[in-house]
Design an enzyme around this catalytic site. Structure first.
Site, short mmCIF file in Angstrom:
data_model
loop_
_atom_site.label_atom_id
_atom_site.label_comp_id
_atom_site.label_asym_id
_atom_site.label_seq_id
_atom_site.Cartn_x
_atom_site.Cartn_y
_atom_site.Cartn_z
N VAL A 10 -21.33 2.18 24.29
CA VAL A 10 -19.45 3.02 23.54
C VAL A 10 -19.16 1.48 22.63
O VAL A 10 -19.53 0.15 22.61
CB VAL A 10 -18.89 2.62 25.10
CG1 VAL A 10 -18.00 3.35 24.86
CG2 VAL A 10 -19.08 3.57 26.21
N GLY A 11 -18.00 2.18 21.93
CA GLY A 11 -18.16 1.71 21.32
C GLY A 11 -17.98 1.83 19.86
O GLY A 11 -18.78 2.28 19.37
N SER A 12 -17.82 0.86 18.33
CA SER A 12 -17.63 0.85 17.45
C SER A 12 -18.55 1.29 16.73
O SER A 12 -19.13 1.71 15.81
CB SER A 12 -16.24 0.53 15.92
OG SER A 12 -14.85 0.59 16.95
N VAL A 13 -19.32 0.28 16.59
CA VAL A 13 -20.65 0.04 15.86
C VAL A 13 -21.76 1.11 16.58
O VAL A 13 -22.32 1.80 15.94
CB VAL A 13 -21.13 -1.53 16.92
CG1 VAL A 13 -23.26 -1.52 15.90
CG2 VAL A 13 -20.31 -2.77 16.07
N GLU A 52 -23.91 8.86 28.68
CA GLU A 52 -22.33 8.27 29.67
C GLU A 52 -21.82 8.55 29.15
O GLU A 52 -21.48 9.45 30.05
CB GLU A 52 -23.00 7.18 29.79
CG GLU A 52 -22.46 6.35 30.70
CD GLU A 52 -22.55 4.12 30.86
OE1 GLU A 52 -23.79 4.32 31.07
OE2 GLU A 52 -21.38 4.21 30.64
N ILE A 84 -24.59 -8.93 22.91
CA ILE A 84 -23.02 -10.29 22.86
C ILE A 84 -24.14 -10.99 22.15
O ILE A 84 -23.75 -11.59 21.30
CB ILE A 84 -22.49 -10.32 24.30
CG1 ILE A 84 -21.59 -9.66 24.40
CG2 ILE A 84 -21.70 -11.82 23.45
CD1 ILE A 84 -21.24 -9.65 25.72
N ASN A 97 -16.82 -7.03 29.97
CA ASN A 97 -16.75 -6.12 30.43
C ASN A 97 -17.09 -5.83 31.91
O ASN A 97 -16.63 -5.78 32.57
CB ASN A 97 -17.02 -5.15 29.69
CG ASN A 97 -15.90 -4.89 28.44
OD1 ASN A 97 -14.68 -5.35 28.73
ND2 ASN A 97 -16.78 -4.57 26.98
#
Lengths: 496, 496
Positions: free
Chosen positions: A263-266, A287, A357, A377
């Protein structure tokens, strides 16, 4: 009233403040909600009001995954959460976790369902489930996510349903609810294709268990999707080149295999890159579905998508709801025990794409902690997918914080995905295909293909000294220096 | 000749030296063998003779898991192995790996089969499979292990069968060979109970692929099982107490669930402890069966056992072979893709018990490396089981090397099993049940229940300073000190 179709439940409709009285101090509360979608919003506010009025209430909060400010945010601010499982992304709760106020255990998302069913996390007292409707027989029709809701309803002593009229009733029919039995009675899960439906379109629930029904009209607080930046575009291009090469080598079918993405912008940008690729007839077994899934359906490339949550950006949501009939038969929302199930991920041969990360030169990935100690997270579903995927890819930009941090380091400060589970690493600079390589070969490839120019020499220096000092052993490390980059960052604000 | 029942293959019988000529320089060779059982023994010696006679031969060697001195030992000594997958335990090859002479990639054992079928490790040229017989249709009846043999036969260009007459023909009928299709054509694996047979008692093989048959008469070099020492007995008692308590809490059925155990004397002792426990009607769904499985069958407690390898100690083997008919219908030997399959492990709800080299206070486990750099064996199947188990237990003695090393450390020097996959830690001192706990709660429990008295204060000191220095963050670490125990050991020979 058309949303409550079970007649005997009409008299359970009450205000959120009345319903909140069912929640006991020192109890375990399970709620709907996954990657801030489909979580209850009115009940938590009412619970917070009880505390504002002087009551002492402490609960353990179990959800599907992350939830919005109306749940994690407000309850963390009021000090109501004692323990939290299995995932979060809210800044208020994160701060409380990283200052020791909330006990948090991040759990593989597919494991969290069986932890509940096996009784490992204790007895859930109250379930609070956001729904779009209740069927004639008391079945609960979830809204934008399923998550652990079915398991929480199954395990809880009592159920509160929060019917959110902001969520369109047309969501009904999108869900496919199936629950596994506990061992030794468990059977195979009969999903062979992404779009197989194996369950019911509602969460089965004995109506006698429903103690309250509350109405709300509050939007999901999904995250904005950032503009696709230059580096995200490069990562998408690198990933797509890699996939093309695999097809050419005969190691992937020409229409690929079902895709999963974090999930996320990237992640959204990387998947979105498939719109302009030569690939078509794609399937997602993922997911979470973000805007990129809609884009790929719009351009005719995505045949079908299975997930446990729809997290469409606020900008895109109105359009999606207006045209929901165009998407409805292409989307299946499943419990996270099924969307993230190792059996199915391995059976379908999912290509998993998750975000790191940081990664180290030997291919270990940190996806949860900053500088070893502070959690961001949680592991979420990345481990469910990466471990069982056909090909597991991790993406990261090679640097962070304007270059003060290298995302490629000698040794990661926390390991979430071991060297055994990371097949391919992608940054804006290139791809390191780690399959079948020894740790030293991996190091050379990661440094050369993935690291940022500013850190390449430092990485080579570390690696070569480590080889020399350990007589060229399997995984050369100088333990005194392995985490020194992180120490330097903590002391000076830069790894350089 | 009764062992080669396929008439058209009789003329493929030849000497090992003749058969060894089929092995090409620079090729990939796949062999049978798992936890030194059922590996070819005559062919490698013949290959070594070619090198002694001046030929330059380099191969990549892929097996099921570890193999004996007649394969890994001699080929490593002669410098014939260039690459090695997916597991080893032989001292000669370990030294070559840790000095950079052999490139080694240890892979989750269940993944190794699909890596081969997906083509990720390249094209296998020659398969060398130890067998007890060849059926009328060319089917290969394996000996004491299955491992990756079926997949290697399926993928190889040509097959050499080494019929070991030392291995009794009565092994025929014990095997159950089943191979999964590659995605997107993969189906569910139809095992619902430990003893379900789903395949054939031989490895299917087109007889035209068999280029040579060689006879040998050489014993497996299985490992001796050490006497059960005081600490192993304590660990077994601790584990059994934990399991009893789970039954009492209603979290496990009274006959438990299928058990898996790692390999070695301690693992054997821990399982052996069940003989004198109150548990009965037990099942094993494991990777390897050691002497303890026979003991448990002898005392009537073990109903059925599934594995991919029989590694019976030399002392016990004669007795086992004499009485093989008593055991035969209780034992099933499966391919490692099936014995270690996440789908089945999770479906059956296996209780997994594996051995840690070291664990850290937050529950991360190192099972492969000494002081971060030198590999011991490899991850083997521990990850397949621990990740997918109903309950995943890791055992370790609290100290090693007469107390100069603590097996409980601030931070492990290599991570093979993350905090997300380790549910229970057992040492001779006690049990830490980590399920549902935050990292700090885990630390307190592990230090108090599992660590050795000599190191408790040092661990508390580290943990409390780390909490203070990180403002009580989620997983407190002082990165400068996290690996200092290992550094101290490397410098002074002791962690104290």
């Amino acid at each position: 009233m058309e949303r409550v179709r079970c007649k005997k439940l009409i008299d359970k409709i009450m205000s959120a403040d009345e319903a909140a009285m069912f929640i006991k101090n020192n109890s375990i509360v399970g709620t709907s909600g996954f990657t801030p979608s489909g979580y209850p919003k009115a009940l938590p506010a009412a619970l917070a009001r009880r505390v504002e009025n002087g009551e002492n209430i402490q609960i353990d909060l179990i959800t599907g995954a992350s939830v919005g400010p109306e749940l994690d945010g407000i309850l963390a601010q009021k000090g109501i959460i004692r323990r939290r499982y299995p995932y979060q992304t809210n800044p208020d709760i994160r701060n409380s976790i990283n200052s020791g106020k909330i006990k948090y255990n991040d759990i593989h998302l597919s494991h969290s369902a069986q932890y509940l069913k096996y009784g490992f996390l204790g007895q859930i007292d109250t379930a609070i489930i956001e729904a779009v409707a209740i069927t004639e027989d008391g079945g609960i029709v979830p809204s934008t996510s399923v998550g652990n809701s079915n398991v929480i309803v199954e395990c809880a002593n009592k159920v509160i349903v929060e019917i959110n009229t902001w969520q369109p009733q047309e969501l009904e029919g999108m869900h496919d609810i199936y629950s596994t039995s506990n061992p030794p009675l468990r059977k195979s899960i009969p999903i062979i294709n992404v779009c197989d439906r194996i369950g019911t379109p509602y969460i089965p629930c004995n109506p006698d268990k429903i103690v309250a029904i509350v109405f709300s009209d509050i939007t999901d607080k999904t995250n904005k999707v950032a503009e696709i930046d230059h580096n995200s575009k490069l990562m998408a291009e690198n990933l797509i080149s890699f996939l093309k090469a695999e097809v050419n080598k005969g190691r992937l079918p020409k229409d690929l295999l079902p895709l999963q993405s974090g999930v996320g912008s990237v992640a959204n940008a990387v998947l979105g890159g498939l719109c302009s690729s030569e690939f078509s007839n794609l399937y997602f077994y993922s997911e979470v579905l973000q805007d990129s899934a809609l884009d790929l359906m719009d351009c005719g490339k995505l045949v079908s998508a299975s997930a446990t949550s729809l997290t469409i950006s606020p900008e895109r949501l109105d359009d999606f709801y207006r045209n929901i009939s165009n998407y409805k038969d292409k989307i299946i929302l499943r419990p996270q025990e099924i969307s993230n199930n190792p059996e199915i991920i391995r059976k379908l041969g999912v290509i998993s794409i998750n975000t790191a990360i940081e990664a180290d030169i030997y291919g270990n990935v940190n996806s949860t902690h900053i500088m070893g100690s502070k959690i961001v997270n949680g592991i979420g579903g990345s481990g469910d997918f990466a471990r069982n995927a056909y090909i597991s890819v991790f993406t990261t930009q090679s640097i962070a914080l304007n270059g003060r941090v290298s995302s490629i380091v000698p040794m990661v400060s926390h390991v979430d995905h071991t060297e055994h589970d990371v097949m391919v690493l992608v940054t804006e600079n290139g791809v390191a295909d780690l399959r079948g390589l020894s740790p030293k070969e991996r190091a050379e490839l990661i440094i050369e293909n993935c690291a940022h120019e500013d850190y390449k020499k430092m990485l080579w220096d570390y690696y070569i000294s480590a080889k020399n000092k350990t007589n060229n052993s399997q995984t050369p490390h100088i333990l005194r220096e392995a985490l020194s980059w992180h120490e330097r960052y903590l002391e000076t604000g830069s790894m350089k």
